[in-house]
Design a protein around this motif. Structure first.
Motif, PDB file in Angstrom:
ATOM      1  N   VAL A 183     -37.909  12.844   9.446  1.00  0.00           N
ATOM      2  CA  VAL A 183     -38.627  12.894  10.724  1.00  0.00           C
ATOM      3  C   VAL A 183     -39.128  14.298  11.054  1.00  0.00           C
ATOM      4  O   VAL A 183     -39.416  14.598  12.215  1.00  0.00           O
ATOM      5  N   ALA A 184     -39.247  15.168  10.042  1.00  0.00           N
ATOM      6  CA  ALA A 184     -39.917  16.442  10.275  1.00  0.00           C
ATOM      7  C   ALA A 184     -41.259  16.131  10.929  1.00  0.00           C
ATOM      8  O   ALA A 184     -41.970  15.221  10.507  1.00  0.00           O
ATOM      9  N   GLN A 185     -41.611  16.866  11.967  1.00  0.00           N
ATOM     10  CA  GLN A 185     -42.778  16.481  12.754  1.00  0.00           C
ATOM     11  C   GLN A 185     -44.079  16.496  11.958  1.00  0.00           C
ATOM     12  O   GLN A 185     -45.056  15.853  12.345  1.00  0.00           O
ATOM     13  N   THR A 186     -44.112  17.186  10.821  1.00  0.00           N
ATOM     14  CA  THR A 186     -45.315  17.242   9.995  1.00  0.00           C
ATOM     15  C   THR A 186     -45.494  16.004   9.113  1.00  0.00           C
ATOM     16  O   THR A 186     -46.556  15.830   8.512  1.00  0.00           O
ATOM     17  N   ILE A 187     -44.482  15.162   9.020  1.00  0.00           N
ATOM     18  CA  ILE A 187     -44.553  13.967   8.172  1.00  0.00           C
ATOM     19  C   ILE A 187     -45.328  12.867   8.893  1.00  0.00           C
ATOM     20  O   ILE A 187     -45.026  12.545  10.045  1.00  0.00           O
ATOM     21  N   PRO A 188     -46.352  12.255   8.258  1.00  0.00           N
ATOM     22  CA  PRO A 188     -47.104  11.171   8.898  1.00  0.00           C
ATOM     23  C   PRO A 188     -46.201   9.990   9.259  1.00  0.00           C
ATOM     24  O   PRO A 188     -45.371   9.562   8.461  1.00  0.00           O
ATOM     25  N   LYS A 189     -46.369   9.494  10.489  1.00  0.00           N
ATOM     26  CA  LYS A 189     -45.572   8.374  10.978  1.00  0.00           C
ATOM     27  C   LYS A 189     -46.497   7.352  11.628  1.00  0.00           C
ATOM     28  O   LYS A 189     -47.672   7.631  11.866  1.00  0.00           O
ATOM     29  N   GLU A 190     -45.954   6.185  11.936  1.00  0.00           N
ATOM     30  CA  GLU A 190     -46.755   5.111  12.513  1.00  0.00           C
ATOM     31  C   GLU A 190     -47.478   5.589  13.767  1.00  0.00           C
ATOM     32  O   GLU A 190     -46.889   6.237  14.633  1.00  0.00           O
ATOM     33  N   GLY A 191     -48.770   5.268  13.849  1.00  0.00           N
ATOM     34  CA  GLY A 191     -49.553   5.626  15.017  1.00  0.00           C
ATOM     35  C   GLY A 191     -49.913   7.095  15.097  1.00  0.00           C
ATOM     36  O   GLY A 191     -50.437   7.551  16.114  1.00  0.00           O
ATOM     37  N   GLY A 192     -49.639   7.850  14.032  1.00  0.00           N
ATOM     38  CA  GLY A 192     -49.954   9.269  14.040  1.00  0.00           C
ATOM     39  C   GLY A 192     -49.031  10.106  14.897  1.00  0.00           C
ATOM     40  O   GLY A 192     -49.319  11.269  15.182  1.00  0.00           O
ATOM     41  N   ARG A 193     -47.889   9.524  15.306  1.00  0.00           N
ATOM     42  CA  ARG A 193     -46.949  10.263  16.157  1.00  0.00           C
ATOM     43  C   ARG A 193     -46.192  11.317  15.346  1.00  0.00           C
ATOM     44  O   ARG A 193     -45.950  11.119  14.156  1.00  0.00           O
ATOM     45  N   PRO A 194     -45.772  12.414  15.974  1.00  0.00           N
ATOM     46  CA  PRO A 194     -44.926  13.381  15.283  1.00  0.00           C
ATOM     47  C   PRO A 194     -43.459  12.962  15.246  1.00  0.00           C
ATOM     48  O   PRO A 194     -42.642  13.633  14.617  1.00  0.00           O
ATOM     49  N   TYR A 195     -43.103  11.899  15.942  1.00  0.00           N
ATOM     50  CA  TYR A 195     -41.729  11.403  15.978  1.00  0.00           C
ATOM     51  C   TYR A 195     -41.696   9.958  15.466  1.00  0.00           C
ATOM     52  O   TYR A 195     -42.711   9.254  15.462  1.00  0.00           O
ATOM     53  N   ALA A 196     -40.516   9.533  15.038  1.00  0.00           N
ATOM     54  CA  ALA A 196     -40.325   8.161  14.577  1.00  0.00           C
ATOM     55  C   ALA A 196     -39.551   7.383  15.620  1.00  0.00           C
ATOM     56  O   ALA A 196     -38.641   7.919  16.253  1.00  0.00           O
ATOM     57  N   LEU A 197     -39.905   6.127  15.797  1.00  0.00           N
ATOM     58  CA  LEU A 197     -39.133   5.210  16.659  1.00  0.00           C
ATOM     59  C   LEU A 197     -38.303   4.328  15.753  1.00  0.00           C
ATOM     60  O   LEU A 197     -38.834   3.566  14.935  1.00  0.00           O
ATOM     61  N   ILE A 198     -36.977   4.431  15.868  1.00  0.00           N
ATOM     62  CA  ILE A 198     -36.046   3.728  14.988  1.00  0.00           C
ATOM     63  C   ILE A 198     -35.138   2.865  15.840  1.00  0.00           C
ATOM     64  O   ILE A 198     -34.504   3.353  16.777  1.00  0.00           O
ATOM     65  N   THR A 199     -35.072   1.591  15.520  1.00  0.00           N
ATOM     66  CA  THR A 199     -34.243   0.659  16.279  1.00  0.00           C
ATOM     67  C   THR A 199     -32.913   0.454  15.583  1.00  0.00           C
ATOM     68  O   THR A 199     -32.855   0.188  14.387  1.00  0.00           O
TER      69      THR A 199
END
Length: 239
Positions: A222-238
Motif C-alpha cells: 500500500v505504498a502510496q505510489t502503487i496503483p490501486k483501484e480508482g487511482g487512489r493512493p490508499y487501498a480499501l481492504i475488508t
C-alpha cells in the motif's frame, strides 16, 4: 450470525516533510467517509523529525475514525522516534508495534519489519558479525510480530508492516535491492496464524499491489505510489 465486516483504508510511505502545509487533510477527510479504520504502514515522515510528526498530527486530529500505525525506516533517520511517536499518539494514533489493538472485533498487530530477502535466497546468519547482526534484526522483528499475534484472541486479525513479507509485492523493484525490501521470516510468522485475514505493507515504492503468503493470506503493498483501484493512493481492504 454473520460477522460484522470492517473496512480498512491502508496507506504507506506518505513521507510528510517539515515544510508541508496540511498535505493529507483532504485525503484523510475522504478516507473517513469510506473506511472504518485508517492503517498507516510506515514512513509517516521524511526524516523522523518531530516537526514532521506535528504536521501529520494536525491533519489526523479531525479524522474521526481510529488510526493504527507502524513506523518505517525513514521515521528512524533522526533518532527521535520516541518524541515523534508521542506527538502522533497525542493526536490519537495507536501504534500497534508492541501494543496490538482490537477494534470492533478485529485485531490489529504489526511491526516495522526488516530486510533479509525471500525464500531460498534469504540471508543466513553466517560469517562476519555485521551479517549476523543484520540477520538478528530480521529474526527479532519476526519474533516480535509473533508475540503480538499471540496476544490477540480475535477471530480476525489485520497485520501492518513496513517491510514486505513476500517477494511478489516487491516485483517491479530492482532485484538487486530485494534483500533490503523485506523478509520471508515475516510471512513464515504470519502463516502460523489462521486468524490473519490480511496484511498491508509499504516500503517498495515501485512494487506490485497484491500477492499472498504460501498459506494463501492476502498481502497488499500500500505504498502510496502503487496503483490501486480508482487511482487512489490508499487501498480499501475488508476484513
Amino acid at each position: 450470525m454473520a460477522e460484522e465486516t470492517l473496512t480498512v483504508a491502508a496507506i504507506g510511505d506518505i513521507h510528510v516533510g517539515e515544510n508541508s502545509a496540511h498535505p493529507y487533510r483532504e485525503l484523510f477527510h475522504e478516507i473517513a467517509g469510506k473506511a472504518d479504520v485508517l492503517a498507516l504502514c510506515g514512513d509517516l515522515t521524511n526524516h523522523g523529525k518531530p516537526r514532521e510528526a506535528e504536521i501529520l498530527a494536525e491533519d489526523l486530529r479531525a479524522i474521526g475514525i481510529p488510526v493504527v500505525a507502524v513506523l518505517g525506516n525513514h521515521d528512524y533517520e533522526c533518532g527521535l522516534v520516541e518524541e515523534s511517536q508521542r506527538i502522533l499518539e497525542q493526536a490519537g494514533v495507536r501504534f500497534v508495534d508492541g501494543a496490538p489493538q482490537e477494534i470492533r472485533g478485529v485485531g490489529f498487530a504489526g511491526v516495522k519489519g526488516f530486510g533479509g530477502g525471500f525464500g531460498s535466497l534469504m540471508l543466513d546468519s553466517f560469517g562476519e558479525s555485521a551479517i549476523k547482526q543484520f540477520v538478528h534484526e530480521s529474526v527479532s522483528e519476526a519474533m516480535r510480530l509473533e508475540s503480538a499475534l499471540r496476544q490477540l484472541e480475535t477471530e480476525r486479525i489485520f497485520v501492518l508492516l513496513h517491510y514486505a513479507p513476500i517477494a511478489a509485492t516487491v516485483v517491479g523493484e530492482p532485484t538487486e535491492i530485494y534483500p533490503f525490501l523485506g523478509s520471508s521470516r515475516l510471512a513464515e510468522t504470519i502463516d502460523r496464524f489462521e486468524t490473519v485475514r490480511a496484511v498491508a505493507h509499504g516500503h517498495a515504492h515501485h512494487g506490485t499491489f497484491s500477492g499472498h503468503t504460501l498459506r494463501g493470506t492476502p498481502v497488499y503493498n500500500v505504498a502510496q505510489t502503487i496503483p490501486k483501484e480508482g487511482g487512489r493512493p490508499y487501498a480499501l481492504i475488508t476484513v
